[in-house]
Write a protein that holds these residues in place. Structure first.
Motif, short mmCIF file in Angstrom:
data_model
loop_
_atom_site.label_atom_id
_atom_site.label_comp_id
_atom_site.label_asym_id
_atom_site.label_seq_id
_atom_site.Cartn_x
_atom_site.Cartn_y
_atom_site.Cartn_z
N ASP A 22 14.43 -10.46 0.83
CA ASP A 22 13.09 -10.12 1.29
C ASP A 22 12.46 -9.09 0.36
N ILE A 23 11.20 -9.29 0.06
CA ILE A 23 10.45 -8.35 -0.78
C ILE A 23 9.58 -7.50 0.15
N VAL A 24 9.84 -6.21 0.14
CA VAL A 24 9.13 -5.29 1.02
C VAL A 24 8.32 -4.33 0.17
N ILE A 25 7.01 -4.47 0.24
CA ILE A 25 6.09 -3.63 -0.55
C ILE A 25 5.25 -2.81 0.43
N HIS A 26 5.39 -1.51 0.36
CA HIS A 26 4.71 -0.62 1.30
C HIS A 26 3.61 0.18 0.59
N THR A 59 14.45 -6.08 -1.51
CA THR A 59 13.94 -5.07 -2.44
C THR A 59 12.81 -4.34 -1.73
N LEU A 60 12.74 -3.04 -1.95
CA LEU A 60 11.72 -2.22 -1.29
C LEU A 60 11.11 -1.27 -2.31
N HIS A 61 9.80 -1.28 -2.40
CA HIS A 61 9.12 -0.36 -3.31
C HIS A 61 7.67 -0.19 -2.89
N ALA A 62 7.03 0.84 -3.46
CA ALA A 62 5.63 1.11 -3.16
C ALA A 62 4.72 0.16 -3.93
N ALA A 63 3.54 -0.07 -3.40
CA ALA A 63 2.54 -0.87 -4.10
C ALA A 63 2.17 -0.20 -5.42
N LYS A 64 1.72 -0.98 -6.36
CA LYS A 64 1.41 -0.45 -7.69
C LYS A 64 0.18 0.44 -7.68
N THR A 70 -8.11 1.07 5.31
CA THR A 70 -8.94 -0.11 5.60
C THR A 70 -8.62 -1.25 4.65
N LYS A 71 -8.50 -0.93 3.37
CA LYS A 71 -8.21 -1.95 2.36
C LYS A 71 -6.81 -2.52 2.55
N SER A 72 -5.85 -1.69 2.93
CA SER A 72 -4.48 -2.18 3.11
C SER A 72 -4.42 -3.19 4.25
N ILE A 73 -5.19 -2.98 5.29
CA ILE A 73 -5.24 -3.94 6.40
C ILE A 73 -5.84 -5.26 5.92
N THR A 84 3.35 -6.05 1.69
CA THR A 84 3.95 -6.93 2.70
C THR A 84 4.18 -6.20 4.02
N VAL A 85 4.07 -4.89 4.02
CA VAL A 85 4.17 -4.11 5.26
C VAL A 85 3.30 -2.87 5.12
#
Length: 304
Positions: A22-26, A59-64, A70-73, A84-85
């Motif tokens: 699973d790719i987890v991008i927060h 894999t888990l990492h922050a968005a670039k 508001t934009k993340s939603i 992805t989360v």
């Protein structure tokens, strides 16, 4: 292909699918001084670790890039791979666009608000005894934060700014009077910004509260990740690691806040979704009020 071979093939295929990575991008922090989400990243990583045996690697990492709430939603609802989360307060609107994992990540303490002010404002607040008096002071918020609707619903004047960092300057220069912050946020934020803005201080006598569930959210179509995070968090609640992480990050702030010594104002939350799990007592911390905003017997509440 025989029925036996077909059954084995299907079982292997299912196993490979269930063990997919699973790719987890927060969300990325808003600035290098922004430490608000370290606890949430820790919870998220632990939830993923708790489920590797069932769901496989990740894999888990922050968005670039840094994006607003508001934009993340919008990005998550659109099904992009930028995120992805996310984590955010809940509302019926958000829950209609995204899949909420209905486990309050901070056990409800984000609804307890202390206030960043200046000494000039503090002197004026000493005479405040009612909500009507408190409403004479302008509240500062970031444009797009869910709290904006709460303060407006409770008849406060709200001034919005496009960025989180700019609000510290606005309160330090008395452009806004009140910058309410969660008790889990306010002490770290004060320490991080007092060097640049020496006029700011943590208000001494007031406490705001509104029911404010704060969840992980994933895209509607990402049922697998929703199930995985839910499973991981539920395991953590049962084995005690959820509370251990909560205490690690928040127990000191709860003690510093001196909640029982403060004048409590309970605000209405018109955004509170009907499916908020208020009945699950193990999910909420009982401090000055119950999860729904009912004051505890030992806490004096200020009304109109």
């Amino acid at each position: 292909m025989s029925k036996t071979s077909l059954s084995i093939f299907i079982a292997m295929l299912f196993s490979l699918t269930s063990m997919a990575s699973d790719i987890v991008i927060h969300p990325r922090a808003q600035s290098h001084k922004d430490t608000r989400y370290l606890d949430l990243i820790t919870l998220l990583r632990k939830a993923m670790d708790e489920t590797t045996q069932t769901f496989g690697d990740y894999t888990l990492h922050a968005a670039k890039q840094v994006v607003s709430e508001t934009k993340s939603i919008e990005l998550l609802a659109a099904g992009t791979n930028i995120l992805t989360v996310i984590w955010t307060s809940s509302s019926e609107e958000k829950e209609s666009k995204l899949t909420p994992i209905r486990i309050p990540l901070r056990k409800g303490i984000l609804g307890y608000r202390l206030i960043l002010v200046t000494e000039n404002t503090q002197e004026k607040l000493h005479d405040v005894e009612s909500l009507d008096q408190l409403r004479e002071f302008t509240v500062g918020q970031v444009k797009g934060w869910g709290d904006v609707a709460i303060y407006k619903h409770n008849q406060f004047t709200v001034a919005t700014s496009p960025t989180y960092e700019s609000l510290f300057q606005l309160v330090a220069t008395d452009k806004i009077a009140l910058f309410p912050r969660g008790i889990n946020e306010v002490f770290n934020e004060y320490r991080a910004h007092k060097g640049r803005f020496p006029r700011i201080k943590i208000e001494e006598k007031l406490l705001l509260y509104y029911p404010w569930p704060y969840y992980f959210f994933v895209a509607r179509e990402n049922d697998r990740l929703a199930k995985r995070i839910t499973s991981g968090l539920e395991k953590m609640i049962k084995n005690g690691s959820f509370d251990a992480i909560f205490n690690q990050f928040h127990q000191k702030a709860i003690e510093q806040a001196r909640l029982s010594e403060r004048q409590l104002f309970v605000l209405e939350n018109p955004l509170l979704p009907a499916r908020t799990p208020l009945q699950r007592e193990e999910l909420w911390l009982k401090l000055a009020v119950s999860p729904d905003g009912t004051p505890n017997e030992s806490q004096e509440v200020t009304t109109e």
